[in-house]
Design a protein around this motif. Structure first.
Motif: not given
Length: 122
Positions: A21-23, A75, A79, A77
């Motif tokens: 994940s990368c937010a 979000k 994935y 984000t």
């Protein structure tokens, strides 16, 4: 500032799965392409997968059919679902986001995550 925080890396056996994940956070007006890169020891950094704001995806040949990139725009984000992992997938994985800043100067730019280590044992 725009910051990317990655998570989900780890040690798995061949054939296993991981989800990265990368937010993105900060003053962001808009996000364009989001992608994942990786760099293995002694090798060049390579694009693994990318996804446009419209949902169009592309993958490196080496991961097609095994990895899936997705995004949640609400979000900010991105994935990377990694299945059927192989020892050759061992690398540091970095996310990258193309964006337009929400604060001045409002210009197109990009940001990189800190990297997350994926190790696949045989």
């Amino acid at each position: 500032q725009v910051q990317l925080v990655e998570s989900g890396g780890g040690l798995v056996q061949a054939g296993g799965s991981l989800r990265l994940s990368c937010a993105a956070s900060g003053r962001i007006f808009a996000i364009g392409v989001m992608g994942w890169y990786r760099q293995a020891p002694g090798k060049q950094r390579e694009l693994v997968a990318a996804i446009s704001s419209a949902g169009t995806t592309n993958y490196a040949d080496s991961v097609k059919g095994r990895f899936t990139i997705s995004r949640d725009n609400a979000k900010n984000t991105v994935y990377l679902q990694m299945n059927s992992l192989e020892p050759e997938d061992t690398a540091v994985y970095y996310c990258k986001v193309d964006f337009v800043a929400g604060s001045w100067p409002k210009r197109a730019s990009d940001a990189w995550g800190q990297g997350t280590v994926v190790t696949v044992s045989s």
